[in-house]
Each structure stands twice: as C-alpha cells, then as structure tokens.
Write a protein that holds these residues in place. Structure first.
Motif, PDB file in Angstrom:
ATOM      1  N   SER A 106      45.119  40.883  51.816  1.00  0.00           N
ATOM      2  CA  SER A 106      43.852  40.816  51.083  1.00  0.00           C
ATOM      3  C   SER A 106      42.683  40.561  52.035  1.00  0.00           C
ATOM      4  O   SER A 106      41.589  41.103  51.855  1.00  0.00           O
ATOM      5  CB  SER A 106      43.918  39.724  50.013  1.00  0.00           C
ATOM      6  N   ILE A 160      41.938  43.845  53.870  1.00  0.00           N
ATOM      7  CA  ILE A 160      41.213  44.793  53.014  1.00  0.00           C
ATOM      8  C   ILE A 160      39.767  44.348  52.832  1.00  0.00           C
ATOM      9  O   ILE A 160      38.830  45.161  52.947  1.00  0.00           O
ATOM     10  CB  ILE A 160      41.926  44.930  51.656  1.00  0.00           C
ATOM     11  N   ALA A 161      39.552  43.059  52.537  1.00  0.00           N
ATOM     12  CA  ALA A 161      38.191  42.554  52.364  1.00  0.00           C
ATOM     13  C   ALA A 161      37.388  42.707  53.660  1.00  0.00           C
ATOM     14  O   ALA A 161      36.205  43.070  53.627  1.00  0.00           O
ATOM     15  CB  ALA A 161      38.227  41.088  51.923  1.00  0.00           C
ATOM     16  N   THR A 178      40.723  48.781  46.000  1.00  0.00           N
ATOM     17  CA  THR A 178      41.872  48.090  45.409  1.00  0.00           C
ATOM     18  C   THR A 178      41.985  48.351  43.912  1.00  0.00           C
ATOM     19  O   THR A 178      43.092  48.360  43.366  1.00  0.00           O
ATOM     20  CB  THR A 178      41.775  46.577  45.646  1.00  0.00           C
ATOM     21  N   VAL A 201      41.560  39.987  46.720  1.00  0.00           N
ATOM     22  CA  VAL A 201      40.501  40.796  47.341  1.00  0.00           C
ATOM     23  C   VAL A 201      39.191  40.632  46.581  1.00  0.00           C
ATOM     24  O   VAL A 201      38.113  40.469  47.174  1.00  0.00           O
ATOM     25  CB  VAL A 201      40.912  42.282  47.394  1.00  0.00           C
ATOM     26  N   HIS A 251      37.623  37.256  47.434  1.00  0.00           N
ATOM     27  CA  HIS A 251      37.022  37.231  48.776  1.00  0.00           C
ATOM     28  C   HIS A 251      35.653  37.913  48.785  1.00  0.00           C
ATOM     29  O   HIS A 251      34.699  37.404  49.388  1.00  0.00           O
ATOM     30  CB  HIS A 251      37.945  37.912  49.784  1.00  0.00           C
TER      31      HIS A 251
END
Length: 349
Positions: A218, A221-222, A235, A255, A258
């Motif tokens: 996560s 990805i963030a 996502t 995600v 964040h």
C-alpha cells in the motif's frame, strides 16, 4: 454319302474328349456335368470364421499410401509421409489439425522459457542496483537484455517491488526512486501499471512470504501515486469487487487512507523512514550529529540506536571515517571512539 455330324469347330471325337475332361473337372468340385442342373453356389455361413492368416482386403488406400496391414507406398519412410496440402491425394485433415494444435504449444513453451530467463536476468540487475545504487547502470543493463522492455517491462516492475518487500526501508526507498526515474523514460506507463496490477493480483501469495506485504505494498502504491507513476484511481480499478475482509480489500483501504491523510505527499516521500530518502550530504550530517552526541554522553547503546534508525547500513563507513578523524584531532576521544566502533561491530555487523 452324308458327312459326319459336327458341332461348331470340334469334331465328334474332339467333343467326346472335351466332355470327358469337363466331367472329371466338375466331379472334383462337386458340380454336375454339362447338361445337368447347376448346384447352388456355396456361400459362407454366419458361424464361419475368416482364416486368421488373412488380414484385410489387401487393397491399398490413399493413392498407394498403404492401408492397415499393408506394405504401404514404396516412397514412404519408416515414419511415413504425411501430406498437409489439401490438393494432395494423401491429404488427411486430422494430420493438419494435429500440427495446428502442436504449434501453439511449442510457442507457449518458448515464451515460458523466455520469461523465466528474463526474470533471472532482471533479478541480477535489481540485486546489483541495491548494492551500488547506480540508476544509469540499471537502465543500461535493462536495455541490453534480449527481451523488449516495451512488452516485458512489467516483469521488471513486479520483480523490483517483490524483492524490495523483503528488504529494509533503504532498498524500498531505492526501489521507489528507481521506478520514478524509469517512468516514461525506460518503462512505459502501461507497463508500469501492469506491473503493479500483477502485484495486486498476487497479494495473497506475497503475504505468505512477507506477512506485512499488505501495508508495504500500500505504501509502494501510494508513493507511486505521489510520484505521478500511478493514477490516483488505480486501486479502485484493480480491487473492484474484492470480498470484504480479503487482503485485496484491506490493500485498497490502506492506500485510500494514505492518500487521504493530511500532508500525504510529504509523508509518502518519507514513507520509508527518516534516513531512507535523504541525500548524501544530509546522511553525512546526521552521522556527524550522532557521533557528536555520543562523544558528549558516551552512551554506546543510544548511539547505536540512532545510527540504526537512519536506515543506511551501506553508509556506516562514514561513521568510521568521522570517528577516526575526530580521534586524531582530539586524542582524548580515541578510547571512546574505539569502544563505540568495537561494540557496534560486535552487535550490528
């Protein structure tokens, strides 16, 4: 005087001899002599068996290609000759269908071997990058591979992040920085998103190897969204329809948290720790500060804790360098510097 009676071209004597010969012939096969009634022709009964030494009709098929239990064509080799031309008299549609089924299997095997070799080469590139930190060298090594990066780049993205998940924060920061540097220049946007999509799909497998893979992925990805490597809604698309309570649903939720937090961009840039994203000059300054605090307090445990928190194990040589330099300038510090280096070397390295 009348002439002797004749019938056709034979004289009476010749005909008598012929009749005697025919009579003997007919008696041997059980048929009546000429002039008698013909016996019915003997036909095989249902119970009669065909002799075992006679197999097949003996006739060839496929234009001399040979039927079952025949010798086959004289031009045929040990394995036979198959014809795939529809105009060929030996053409067999089953043979063509078999070749068509074999071709995709051969191509699939070839692709699997190519992907396996590519993954091994990519792994070596990532390991070298984690050791050297040389972005340019990683890009050159990736470009030198036989596989095209425009179609195989997602394998590199997945392998880089997968290896970083099981490393320290420093390698994770290096992985995020490399993806940011490679985006659009080395790896296309489609391949970048495809690589992360494959990571999301395999989240259940990743958790087996790295228990906190959901939290770590996560963050990756963030961080990718903050670095403009991934679209913000990625996502939501990848985790659409994820069952509640699943790893995929938890990944999407983390995600979103964040990215929705205050100052999320600044926090994500430092998501891998206080020392993970700092520059060379900043790292030297922080190590100098740790050493100065130690020489003031002589607390070895606290100095070790502060140094580990920087997350730069590959840069610990700077502590040795600065400690020796300080001991040379201040001889009274020599014993304390040696004690720190000895204690730290025993419990850390």
């Amino acid at each position: 005087m009348s002439a002797p009676a004749t019938s056709g071209f034979l004289t009476d004597a010749q005909r008598a001899a012929l009749d005697a010969a025919l009579a003997a012939k007919q008696q041997s096969v059980g048929r009546p002599v000429k002039g008698g009634h013909h016996a019915p022709v003997s036909r095989p009964h249902a119970g009669d068996k065909k002799p075992k030494n006679i197999k097949g009709s003996g006739a060839t098929k496929k234009g001399g290609g040979g039927g079952k239990f025949t010798w086959g064509s004289l031009l045929e080799g040990e394995e036979g000759v198959s014809a795939l031309d529809r105009n060929d008299p030996n053409y067999d549609s089953d043979e063509e269908r078999a070749v068509q089924l074999q071709a995709p299997n051969a191509a699939h095997t070839r692709v699997k071997a190519q992907v396996a070799a590519y993954k091994q080469e990519v792994t070596a590139i990532v390991e070298e990058y984690f050791s050297s930190g040389d972005v340019a060298n990683a890009a050159d090594s990736l470009a030198e591979l036989d596989a095209p990066i425009d179609t195989m780049g997602h394998y590199f993205v997945k392998r880089l992040v997968t290896l970083a998940l099981d490393r320290k924060d420093k390698e994770r920061e290096m992985a995020s920085s490399l993806l940011s540097n490679f985006y659009a220049e080395v790896i296309s946007a489609d391949q970048m998103q495809k690589g992360f999509a494959r990571l999301v799909e395999s989240i259940d497998d990743l958790v087996l190897d790295v228990p906190d893979a959901v939290e770590l992925l996560s963050l990756f990805i963030a961080r990718g969204v903050v670095d403009d490597v991934l679209p913000p809604a990625c996502t939501s698309r990848w985790a659409a329809g994820a069952p509640e309570g699943s790893n995929l649903a938890a990944l999407k939720h983390k995600v979103d948290l964040h990215l929705a937090a205050r100052h999320s961009a600044e926090r994500m840039l430092r998501c891998w720790g206080s020392g993970a994203g700092q520059s060379y000059a900043e790292t030297k300054e922080r190590i100098a500060k740790v050493l100065a605090e130690y020489l003031d307090s002589y607390d070895v445990a606290e100095a070790s804790r502060c140094l580990r928190s920087l997350g730069v194990p590959f840069f610990h040589h700077e502590l040795v360098k600065q400690g020796v330099h300080d001991a040379m300038e201040q001889p009274t510090h020599t014993d304390h510097v040696l004690r720190l280096l000895k204690r730290y070397g025993q419990f850390v390295y």
